[in-house]
Design an enzyme around this catalytic site. Structure first.
Site, PDB file in Angstrom:
ATOM      1  N   CYS A 191      33.543  42.856  31.182  1.00 25.24           N
ATOM      2  CA  CYS A 191      33.025  43.184  29.847  1.00 25.24           C
ATOM      3  C   CYS A 191      34.059  42.907  28.766  1.00 25.24           C
ATOM      4  O   CYS A 191      35.262  43.000  28.998  1.00 25.24           O
ATOM      5  CB  CYS A 191      32.675  44.658  29.769  1.00 25.24           C
ATOM      6  SG  CYS A 191      31.561  45.208  31.034  1.00 25.24           S
ATOM      7  N   ARG A 224      35.407  35.328  30.373  1.00 18.44           N
ATOM      8  CA  ARG A 224      35.698  36.400  31.328  1.00 18.44           C
ATOM      9  C   ARG A 224      34.479  36.760  32.180  1.00 18.44           C
ATOM     10  O   ARG A 224      34.611  37.484  33.158  1.00 18.44           O
ATOM     11  CB  ARG A 224      36.175  37.643  30.568  1.00 18.44           C
ATOM     12  CG  ARG A 224      37.458  37.408  29.796  1.00 18.44           C
ATOM     13  CD  ARG A 224      37.684  38.511  28.805  1.00 18.44           C
ATOM     14  NE  ARG A 224      37.881  39.776  29.486  1.00 18.44           N
ATOM     15  CZ  ARG A 224      39.057  40.299  29.762  1.00 18.44           C
ATOM     16  NH1 ARG A 224      40.143  39.670  29.412  1.00 18.44           N
ATOM     17  NH2 ARG A 224      39.148  41.461  30.373  1.00 18.44           N
ATOM     18  N   HIS A 260      36.243  30.220  68.987  1.00 21.02           N
ATOM     19  CA  HIS A 260      35.969  31.620  69.352  1.00 21.02           C
ATOM     20  C   HIS A 260      34.726  32.160  68.650  1.00 21.02           C
ATOM     21  O   HIS A 260      34.574  33.372  68.515  1.00 21.02           O
ATOM     22  CB  HIS A 260      37.190  32.492  69.030  1.00 21.02           C
ATOM     23  CG  HIS A 260      38.386  32.112  69.843  1.00 21.02           C
ATOM     24  ND1 HIS A 260      38.484  32.356  71.188  1.00 21.02           N
ATOM     25  CD2 HIS A 260      39.525  31.455  69.495  1.00 21.02           C
ATOM     26  CE1 HIS A 260      39.636  31.888  71.637  1.00 21.02           C
ATOM     27  NE2 HIS A 260      40.288  31.324  70.629  1.00 21.02           N
ATOM     28  N   TRP A 270      29.161  43.009  31.610  1.00 18.79           N
ATOM     29  CA  TRP A 270      29.063  42.526  32.998  1.00 18.79           C
ATOM     30  C   TRP A 270      28.490  43.696  33.790  1.00 18.79           C
ATOM     31  O   TRP A 270      29.140  44.732  33.931  1.00 18.79           O
ATOM     32  CB  TRP A 270      30.453  42.134  33.498  1.00 18.79           C
ATOM     33  CG  TRP A 270      30.476  41.497  34.847  1.00 18.79           C
ATOM     34  CD1 TRP A 270      30.233  40.186  35.132  1.00 18.79           C
ATOM     35  CD2 TRP A 270      30.792  42.129  36.100  1.00 18.79           C
ATOM     36  NE1 TRP A 270      30.362  39.972  36.483  1.00 18.79           N
ATOM     37  CE2 TRP A 270      30.703  41.137  37.098  1.00 18.79           C
ATOM     38  CE3 TRP A 270      31.131  43.422  36.481  1.00 18.79           C
ATOM     39  CZ2 TRP A 270      30.947  41.400  38.439  1.00 18.79           C
ATOM     40  CZ3 TRP A 270      31.375  43.693  37.816  1.00 18.79           C
ATOM     41  CH2 TRP A 270      31.280  42.680  38.783  1.00 18.79           C
ATOM     42  N   LYS A 300      36.420  37.135  34.916  1.00 20.01           N
ATOM     43  CA  LYS A 300      37.796  36.637  34.961  1.00 20.01           C
ATOM     44  C   LYS A 300      38.777  37.752  35.285  1.00 20.01           C
ATOM     45  O   LYS A 300      39.783  37.540  35.941  1.00 20.01           O
ATOM     46  CB  LYS A 300      38.144  35.994  33.606  1.00 20.01           C
ATOM     47  CG  LYS A 300      39.501  35.313  33.567  1.00 20.01           C
ATOM     48  CD  LYS A 300      39.513  34.066  34.422  1.00 20.01           C
ATOM     49  CE  LYS A 300      40.894  33.491  34.617  1.00 20.01           C
ATOM     50  NZ  LYS A 300      40.955  32.673  35.849  1.00 20.01           N
ATOM     51  N   LYS A 352      37.076  28.552  46.322  1.00 18.34           N
ATOM     52  CA  LYS A 352      36.794  27.756  45.107  1.00 18.34           C
ATOM     53  C   LYS A 352      35.405  27.169  45.180  1.00 18.34           C
ATOM     54  O   LYS A 352      34.650  27.206  44.222  1.00 18.34           O
ATOM     55  CB  LYS A 352      37.813  26.613  44.927  1.00 18.34           C
ATOM     56  CG  LYS A 352      39.177  26.976  44.436  1.00 18.34           C
ATOM     57  CD  LYS A 352      39.271  27.417  43.006  1.00 18.34           C
ATOM     58  CE  LYS A 352      39.080  28.894  42.837  1.00 18.34           C
ATOM     59  NZ  LYS A 352      40.144  29.790  43.052  1.00 18.34           N
ATOM     60  N   GLU A 408      32.620  29.894  44.863  1.00 19.60           N
ATOM     61  CA  GLU A 408      32.574  30.490  43.522  1.00 19.60           C
ATOM     62  C   GLU A 408      31.810  29.645  42.509  1.00 19.60           C
ATOM     63  O   GLU A 408      31.044  30.172  41.715  1.00 19.60           O
ATOM     64  CB  GLU A 408      33.998  30.617  42.966  1.00 19.60           C
ATOM     65  CG  GLU A 408      34.760  31.814  43.406  1.00 19.60           C
ATOM     66  CD  GLU A 408      36.109  31.828  42.738  1.00 19.60           C
ATOM     67  OE1 GLU A 408      36.386  32.785  42.027  1.00 19.60           O
ATOM     68  OE2 GLU A 408      36.892  30.866  42.901  1.00 19.60           O
ATOM     69  N   ASN A 467      34.051  49.460  28.123  1.00 21.40           N
ATOM     70  CA  ASN A 467      34.432  48.734  29.341  1.00 21.40           C
ATOM     71  C   ASN A 467      34.919  49.757  30.356  1.00 21.40           C
ATOM     72  O   ASN A 467      35.610  50.703  29.989  1.00 21.40           O
ATOM     73  CB  ASN A 467      35.590  47.765  29.074  1.00 21.40           C
ATOM     74  CG  ASN A 467      35.165  46.563  28.278  1.00 21.40           C
ATOM     75  OD1 ASN A 467      34.008  46.438  27.897  1.00 21.40           O
ATOM     76  ND2 ASN A 467      36.111  45.673  28.016  1.00 21.40           N
ATOM     77  N   GLY A 468      34.610  49.548  31.626  1.00 24.88           N
ATOM     78  CA  GLY A 468      35.066  50.481  32.665  1.00 24.88           C
ATOM     79  C   GLY A 468      33.882  51.179  33.302  1.00 24.88           C
ATOM     80  O   GLY A 468      32.731  50.782  33.109  1.00 24.88           O
ATOM     81  N   GLU A 518      41.457  29.458  50.378  1.00 22.60           N
ATOM     82  CA  GLU A 518      41.361  29.277  48.925  1.00 22.60           C
ATOM     83  C   GLU A 518      40.412  28.124  48.573  1.00 22.60           C
ATOM     84  O   GLU A 518      39.630  28.225  47.625  1.00 22.60           O
ATOM     85  CB  GLU A 518      42.773  29.062  48.345  1.00 22.60           C
ATOM     86  CG  GLU A 518      42.846  28.739  46.869  1.00 22.60           C
ATOM     87  CD  GLU A 518      42.227  29.795  45.942  1.00 22.60           C
ATOM     88  OE1 GLU A 518      41.879  30.887  46.400  1.00 22.60           O
ATOM     89  OE2 GLU A 518      42.070  29.479  44.748  1.00 22.60           O
TER      90      GLU A 518
HETATM   91  C1  F6R Z   1      39.067  33.289  42.068  1.00 22.28           C
HETATM   92  C2  F6R Z   1      39.517  34.332  41.200  1.00 22.28           C
HETATM   93  C3  F6R Z   1      39.493  35.739  41.696  1.00 22.28           C
HETATM   94  C4  F6R Z   1      40.786  36.432  41.272  1.00 22.28           C
HETATM   95  C5  F6R Z   1      40.751  37.921  41.650  1.00 22.28           C
HETATM   96  C6  F6R Z   1      42.052  38.613  41.312  1.00 22.28           C
HETATM   97  O1  F6R Z   1      39.045  32.056  41.436  1.00 22.28           O
HETATM   98  O2  F6R Z   1      39.892  34.079  40.102  1.00 22.28           O
HETATM   99  O3  F6R Z   1      39.344  35.782  43.075  1.00 22.28           O
HETATM  100  O4  F6R Z   1      41.859  35.797  41.887  1.00 22.28           O
HETATM  101  O5  F6R Z   1      39.700  38.550  40.973  1.00 22.28           O
HETATM  102  O6  F6R Z   1      42.337  38.519  39.963  1.00 22.28           O
HETATM  103  P1  F6R Z   1      43.810  38.693  39.413  1.00 22.28           P
HETATM  104  O7  F6R Z   1      44.630  37.583  39.948  1.00 22.28           O
HETATM  105  O8  F6R Z   1      43.663  38.638  37.924  1.00 22.28           O
HETATM  106  O9  F6R Z   1      44.291  40.021  39.895  1.00 22.28           O
END
Ligand code: F6R
Length: 614
Positions: free
Chosen positions: A2, A27, A510, A77, A609, A491, A494, A103-104, A487
């Site tokens: 948010c 975000r 396995h 959000w 974000k 990606k 996501e 927010n929260g 990773e």
């Molecule tokens: C993936 C991504 C998320 C963040 C995760 C942690 O592309 O961006 O998986 O890595 O939400 O966020 P931070 O690094 O801000 O603690």
């Protein structure tokens, strides 16, 4: 997650707020709203979906309804309740005099709601925030002052919040409050701003006050008063904001993600500058507040992080154990916090977070702090809540990352972990110098090797197009590149919503091998090194089940010819540094598949974000 923007001054608040919210769009959010307060009147506008939907509604409004010079806005959000108009913020009380954006999560909203209902409050949304609106409105009836009403209400709230609150009978002030969720007050001349993050206000001011937990602020056009948890007025601490507005431009790239992938050679240079000069000079880390003696006492390292940052941490485990010999555990922050983790004053706890605001990681760090462990934070936000909890801070200096999918921040985290590991190894003399020298030399060549991948991406683009119609993917690797497989899969899922999973290549047989057939492409990372032949035989096993095989390798091998359907070559690199090159191929592959499928690359659905709720 948010976003909050508040404005009080002489400009049309709607313009400042909408612009600010648009800078927070990256975000992630699913509805938006704004309250404009003027002449004892409050107008609330809300819309589900993108900010453009809200803008359309506002365009149809009469000028007199939207010309206020004070207001609060929000991008939501969804956590409690669907992303509908009714659940969008701002929320209000029965008589619509009070508005709030939040927010929260108010954790005790279910306890408070029945009491408020008994007092006659009518709830029209499914949100936790509406409870706060009614609670503050009730306090206001009693106290007849908005500051006092908020101060009293927050003492009854449990959970996390960053608020902006207005009341139409006090149209000269906005009250802001914070606990476990970020909020800043931008300081202007004859105007002031409130925002949940810097990009929303950086165009207007470079000066801000960071609210701390349990503080409440009263913000007027020409004054800002901050009160602590005992309601005592405290001195304002105005700080300079770190961003330039230019950072939010795509600089000619189609998406922020692509721009950020291409920034990685410079990101590596930025991490290394002032820390690693050449292979013969020791690594310098001024911000790590541990001397030789303290470092020698460390007998355990714990890395805590989430998502992409967690994957960087997993690479960190390999290099820390290899070069320092110190046992290193890596754990998702959300798991770390709900068990009795073994840590003491000889444990180094490393928190990794791009945003520095991830709620799970903040809670984990606080838990580790109570055990007297040294807390080292690796973050892209020197001004974040996590940075403020650090005993040692390692800023990664990747620049603002707008794309929700983390790319350049991952690279900067990896490089920071290499540098930190070498720093520890050099201080405790854990490894013979030659090996460390070789790694340092390679780190210095990384920018040009990254550039050589980024200068010619045609092959990756073609592979992306060829595989974009597949619904599932498996990524395999071994050793230090297993986290790269995780990773790369993250990606892809996501931003394209393709079901992609990373496995240690040896685990394929396995269980996951049962899923293999011609509909399941397998991407394998094959680096010359001790696990190369093992990964190759795992690829043979996949091929025997008719899986399409894509290889990513630094090694030209005749054996690849009849085995792989497609192959991406990366420059020569040692196994230990190779995650920094392999990941770029996987980022580009995910990007081009998503782009080819026409997905919203920079703002994938359901994602945020900065994840500021647990
Ligand atoms: C993936 C991504 C998320 C963040 C995760 C942690 O592309 O961006 O998986 O890595 O939400 O966020 P931070 O690094 O801000 O603690």
């Amino acid at each position: 997650m948010c976003g909050i923007v508040g404005y009080i001054g002489k400009k049309r608040a709607v313009d400042v707020i909408l612009k600010g919210l648009s800078y927070l769009e990256y975000r992630g959010y699913d509805s938006a709203g704004i309250a404009l307060i003027s002449n004892n009147n409050t107008n609330i506008f809300k819309a589900p979906g993108k900010l453009s939907n809200l803008k359309e509604i506002l365009c149809l409004e009469k000028e007199e309804n939207i010309n206020a010079t004070m207001g609060i806005g929000h991008t939501r959000w969804a956590t409690h309740g669907l992303p509908t108009e009714a659940n969008a913020h701002p929320h209000s009380c029965n008589c619509k005099s009070l508005t709030i954006v939040h927010n929260g999560i108010i954790e005790n909203y279910k306890d408070l709601k029945p009491e408020l209902e008994k007092k006659g409050c009518k709830f029209i949304s499914q949100t936790d925030t509406e409870v706060a609106a009614h609670l503050i409105a009730h306090e206001f009836e009693d106290k007849k002052d908005l500051l006092k009403a908020v101060q009293s209400a927050v003492k009854k709230l449990k959970g996390a919040y960053a608020f902006c609150v207005t009341h139409k009978s006090m149209p000269d002030r906005i009250i802001a409050a914070r606990k476990n969720a970020p909020l800043i007050i931008g300081v202007g001349e004859g105007e002031n701003f409130i925002a949940s993050d810097i990009p929303a206000i950086i165009e207007y001011t470079k000066k801000a006050i960071y609210l701390s937990d349990n503080q409440v602020a009263e913000i007027k056009t020409d004054s800002i008063k901050i009160y602590d948890e005992n309601d005592t007025l405290i001195a304002n601490k105005v700080e300079n904001l770190p961003f330039e507005p230019i950072a939010l431009s795509k600089m000619g790239y189609k998406h922020f993600m692509l721009k950020e992938i291409h920034e990685q050679p410079d990101v590596v240079r930025n991490v290394l500058v002032d820390k690693l000069h050449d292979e013969d000079t020791k690594v310098i880390l001024d911000d790590v507040k541990l001397n030789k003696e303290q470092l020698s006492k460390i007998n355990r390292i714990q890395i805590i992080a989430c998502g992409t940052s967690l994957h960087a941490g997993l690479v960190g485990k390999y290099i820390l154990e290899e070069l320092t010999g110190i046992p290193t555990d890596v754990e998702a922050s959300s798991e770390y916090i709900y068990r009795n983790t073994i840590a003491d004053e000889n444990t180094l706890v490393i928190g990794i977070s791009q945003s520095g605001e991830t709620a799970d990681t903040i809670t984990a760090i606080k838990q580790a702090k109570e055990k007297n462990s040294h807390i080292l934070i690796i973050t892209n936000r020197k001004d974040s809540a996590m940075a403020r909890l650090a005993d040692s801070l390692l800023p990664i200096n990747a620049g603002i990352e707008v794309s929700v999918a983390a790319t350049k921040s991952y690279m900067a985290q990896l490089l920071s972990l290499y540098i930190l590991t070498i720093f520890i190894a050099e201080n405790i003399n854990s490894k013979e110098n030659g090996h460390i020298k070789d790694i340092k030399k390679e780190l210095l060549t990384l920018p040009s090797k990254l550039e050589s991948i980024l200068n010619d991406t045609k092959n990756i683009e073609n592979i992306a197009k060829k595989y974009s119609s597949f619904k599932n993917f498996i990524f395999i690797a071994r050793g230090i590149n297993y986290p790269s497989a995780l990773e790369g899969a993250l990606k892809l899922k996501e931003i394209s919503y393709i079901n992609a999973t990373g496995y240690p290549a040896g685990e394929l047989k396995h269980g996951p091998i049962a899923m293999l057939d011609e509909t399941m492409p397998v991407l394998a990372i094959l680096n010359e090194g001790i696990v190369y032949d093992k990964v190759l035989s795992n690829c043979e096993e996949a091929k025997a089940r008719q899986a399409k095989l894509i290889g990513v390798t630094n090694f030209i091998d005749e054996k690849h010819k009849n085995l792989f359907d497609d192959m991406v070559s990366i420059p020569e690199i040692s196994d230990i540094v190779s995650p920094a090159l392999n990941i770029v191929v996987l980022q580009l592959l995910a990007y081009h598949i998503s782009e080819y499928l026409g997905k919203d690359v920079d703002q994938p659905r359901n994602l945020a974000k900065s994840v500021t709720v647990e």
